[in-house]
Design a protein around this motif. Structure first.
Motif, PDB file in Angstrom:
ATOM      1  N   GLY A 104       0.243   4.513 -10.861  1.00  0.00           N
ATOM      2  CA  GLY A 104      -0.669   3.430 -11.202  1.00  0.00           C
ATOM      3  C   GLY A 104      -0.007   2.120 -11.603  1.00  0.00           C
ATOM      4  O   GLY A 104      -0.694   1.167 -11.937  1.00  0.00           O
ATOM      5  N   LYS A 105       1.322   2.055 -11.551  1.00  0.00           N
ATOM      6  CA  LYS A 105       2.011   0.831 -11.965  1.00  0.00           C
ATOM      7  C   LYS A 105       1.974  -0.214 -10.859  1.00  0.00           C
ATOM      8  O   LYS A 105       2.082   0.111  -9.678  1.00  0.00           O
ATOM      9  CB  LYS A 105       3.463   1.120 -12.344  1.00  0.00           C
ATOM     10  N   GLU A 106       1.844  -1.463 -11.284  1.00  0.00           N
ATOM     11  CA  GLU A 106       1.839  -2.588 -10.349  1.00  0.00           C
ATOM     12  C   GLU A 106       3.162  -3.329 -10.476  1.00  0.00           C
ATOM     13  O   GLU A 106       3.676  -3.520 -11.576  1.00  0.00           O
ATOM     14  CB  GLU A 106       0.678  -3.524 -10.668  1.00  0.00           C
ATOM     15  N   TYR A 107       3.705  -3.735  -9.327  1.00  0.00           N
ATOM     16  CA  TYR A 107       4.996  -4.406  -9.274  1.00  0.00           C
ATOM     17  C   TYR A 107       4.881  -5.687  -8.461  1.00  0.00           C
ATOM     18  O   TYR A 107       4.008  -5.812  -7.605  1.00  0.00           O
ATOM     19  CB  TYR A 107       6.040  -3.508  -8.593  1.00  0.00           C
ATOM     20  N   LYS A 108       5.808  -6.611  -8.683  1.00  0.00           N
ATOM     21  CA  LYS A 108       5.947  -7.744  -7.774  1.00  0.00           C
ATOM     22  C   LYS A 108       6.436  -7.173  -6.455  1.00  0.00           C
ATOM     23  O   LYS A 108       7.089  -6.129  -6.425  1.00  0.00           O
ATOM     24  CB  LYS A 108       6.956  -8.750  -8.337  1.00  0.00           C
ATOM     25  N   CYS A 109       6.128  -7.875  -5.362  1.00  0.00           N
ATOM     26  CA  CYS A 109       6.441  -7.318  -4.046  1.00  0.00           C
ATOM     27  C   CYS A 109       7.046  -8.370  -3.122  1.00  0.00           C
ATOM     28  O   CYS A 109       6.602  -9.520  -3.107  1.00  0.00           O
ATOM     29  CB  CYS A 109       5.167  -6.761  -3.419  1.00  0.00           C
ATOM     30  N   THR A 110       8.037  -7.934  -2.369  1.00  0.00           N
ATOM     31  CA  THR A 110       8.622  -8.738  -1.306  1.00  0.00           C
ATOM     32  C   THR A 110       8.784  -7.845  -0.087  1.00  0.00           C
ATOM     33  O   THR A 110       9.225  -6.700  -0.212  1.00  0.00           O
ATOM     34  CB  THR A 110      10.000  -9.304  -1.719  1.00  0.00           C
ATOM     35  N   ILE A 111       8.395  -8.360   1.080  1.00  0.00           N
ATOM     36  CA  ILE A 111       8.535  -7.612   2.330  1.00  0.00           C
ATOM     37  C   ILE A 111       9.344  -8.446   3.311  1.00  0.00           C
ATOM     38  O   ILE A 111       9.077  -9.628   3.502  1.00  0.00           O
ATOM     39  CB  ILE A 111       7.164  -7.269   2.940  1.00  0.00           C
ATOM     40  N   LYS A 112      10.321  -7.786   3.928  1.00  0.00           N
ATOM     41  CA  LYS A 112      11.087  -8.403   5.009  1.00  0.00           C
ATOM     42  C   LYS A 112      10.947  -7.526   6.242  1.00  0.00           C
ATOM     43  O   LYS A 112      11.095  -6.304   6.153  1.00  0.00           O
ATOM     44  CB  LYS A 112      12.567  -8.528   4.644  1.00  0.00           C
ATOM     45  N   LYS A 113      10.656  -8.155   7.369  1.00  0.00           N
ATOM     46  CA  LYS A 113      10.517  -7.419   8.620  1.00  0.00           C
ATOM     47  C   LYS A 113      11.869  -7.330   9.301  1.00  0.00           C
ATOM     48  O   LYS A 113      12.616  -8.306   9.350  1.00  0.00           O
ATOM     49  CB  LYS A 113       9.500  -8.100   9.537  1.00  0.00           C
ATOM     50  N   ASP A 114      12.169  -6.142   9.820  1.00  0.00           N
ATOM     51  CA  ASP A 114      13.405  -5.903  10.556  1.00  0.00           C
ATOM     52  C   ASP A 114      13.040  -5.146  11.822  1.00  0.00           C
ATOM     53  O   ASP A 114      12.975  -3.909  11.817  1.00  0.00           O
ATOM     54  CB  ASP A 114      14.372  -5.102   9.685  1.00  0.00           C
ATOM     55  N   GLY A 115      12.713  -5.887  12.890  1.00  0.00           N
ATOM     56  CA  GLY A 115      12.274  -5.251  14.137  1.00  0.00           C
ATOM     57  C   GLY A 115      10.943  -4.554  13.940  1.00  0.00           C
ATOM     58  O   GLY A 115       9.964  -5.170  13.533  1.00  0.00           O
ATOM     59  N   ASP A 116      10.904  -3.240  14.175  1.00  0.00           N
ATOM     60  CA  ASP A 116       9.665  -2.472  13.999  1.00  0.00           C
ATOM     61  C   ASP A 116       9.633  -1.753  12.653  1.00  0.00           C
ATOM     62  O   ASP A 116       8.958  -0.748  12.478  1.00  0.00           O
ATOM     63  CB  ASP A 116       9.479  -1.484  15.153  1.00  0.00           C
ATOM     64  N   VAL A 120      10.123  -2.877   2.190  1.00  0.00           N
ATOM     65  CA  VAL A 120       9.131  -3.181   1.157  1.00  0.00           C
ATOM     66  C   VAL A 120       9.769  -2.954  -0.206  1.00  0.00           C
ATOM     67  O   VAL A 120      10.148  -1.826  -0.544  1.00  0.00           O
ATOM     68  CB  VAL A 120       7.873  -2.290   1.326  1.00  0.00           C
ATOM     69  N   ARG A 121       9.892  -4.024  -0.981  1.00  0.00           N
ATOM     70  CA  ARG A 121      10.536  -3.938  -2.295  1.00  0.00           C
ATOM     71  C   ARG A 121       9.529  -4.203  -3.405  1.00  0.00           C
ATOM     72  O   ARG A 121       8.862  -5.230  -3.419  1.00  0.00           O
ATOM     73  CB  ARG A 121      11.686  -4.935  -2.395  1.00  0.00           C
ATOM     74  N   GLY A 122       9.419  -3.253  -4.305  1.00  0.00           N
ATOM     75  CA  GLY A 122       8.626  -3.410  -5.510  1.00  0.00           C
ATOM     76  C   GLY A 122       9.574  -3.556  -6.678  1.00  0.00           C
ATOM     77  O   GLY A 122      10.561  -2.817  -6.769  1.00  0.00           O
ATOM     78  N   TYR A 123       9.317  -4.527  -7.553  1.00  0.00           N
ATOM     79  CA  TYR A 123      10.259  -4.763  -8.643  1.00  0.00           C
ATOM     80  C   TYR A 123       9.557  -5.335  -9.870  1.00  0.00           C
ATOM     81  O   TYR A 123       8.452  -5.843  -9.799  1.00  0.00           O
ATOM     82  CB  TYR A 123      11.390  -5.695  -8.188  1.00  0.00           C
ATOM     83  N   VAL A 124      10.259  -5.228 -10.995  1.00  0.00           N
ATOM     84  CA  VAL A 124       9.791  -5.761 -12.264  1.00  0.00           C
ATOM     85  C   VAL A 124      10.715  -6.913 -12.626  1.00  0.00           C
ATOM     86  O   VAL A 124      11.934  -6.782 -12.545  1.00  0.00           O
ATOM     87  CB  VAL A 124       9.856  -4.681 -13.371  1.00  0.00           C
TER      88      VAL A 124
END
Length: 140
Positions: A104-116, A120-124
């Motif tokens: 149930g924890k919410e994190y900041k998120c960054t997504i980088k696409k690498d081909g297909d 997905v990075r979740g962090y505090v």
């Protein structure tokens, strides 16, 4: 002339679609290496990206998000919006959040696409303290 225009349109569409994260993605647990779910990411009218679980691939201990906060609390996992408010900035999508339905924890998120694949990075706090999962494109 018509062929040149169509070729240009096709090439341009290919360039713009490369950086897109919209579509269905198979989530892979970074601890077990096993597939967990299918998440569909869409761009909403606010210009931001959101992702919801559309299919479970592994049986969870609960079918609802029992530990989630706010409007997600007690909601079924299938249909649960786990990614909210990502914006495209350069070669990544950031500025939004991701929730881990398991705890149930919410994190900041960054997504980088690498081909297909999506990283997905979740962090505090700072991006250094967090976890990254690799999600795989689902065709169809």
């Amino acid at each position: 002339m018509k062929k040149i225009a169509l070729t240009f349109i096709a090439l341009t569409a290919g360039v713009f679609s490369f950086a897109q994260i919209e579509g269905k993605w198979k989530t892979i647990d970074d601890e077990t290496g096993k597939a967990k779910s299918i998440v569909e990411i869409t761009k909403k009218s606010d210009g931001k990206y959101y992702g919801k679980i559309v299919q479970l691939l592994a049986k969870p201990s609960h079918n609802t998000c029992i530990d989630c906060k706010g409007d997600r609390n007690g909601k079924p996992l299938v249909g649960l919006e786990i990614i909210r408010g990502l914006e495209k900035k350069g070669d990544e999508f950031t500025g939004g959040t991701i929730v881990n339905p398991k705890g149930g924890k919410e994190y900041k998120c960054t997504i980088k696409k690498d081909g297909d694949k999506l990283n997905v990075r979740g962090y505090v706090g700072f991006s250094l303290i967090g976890r990254t999962q690799t999600w795989h494109k689902v065709e169809g």
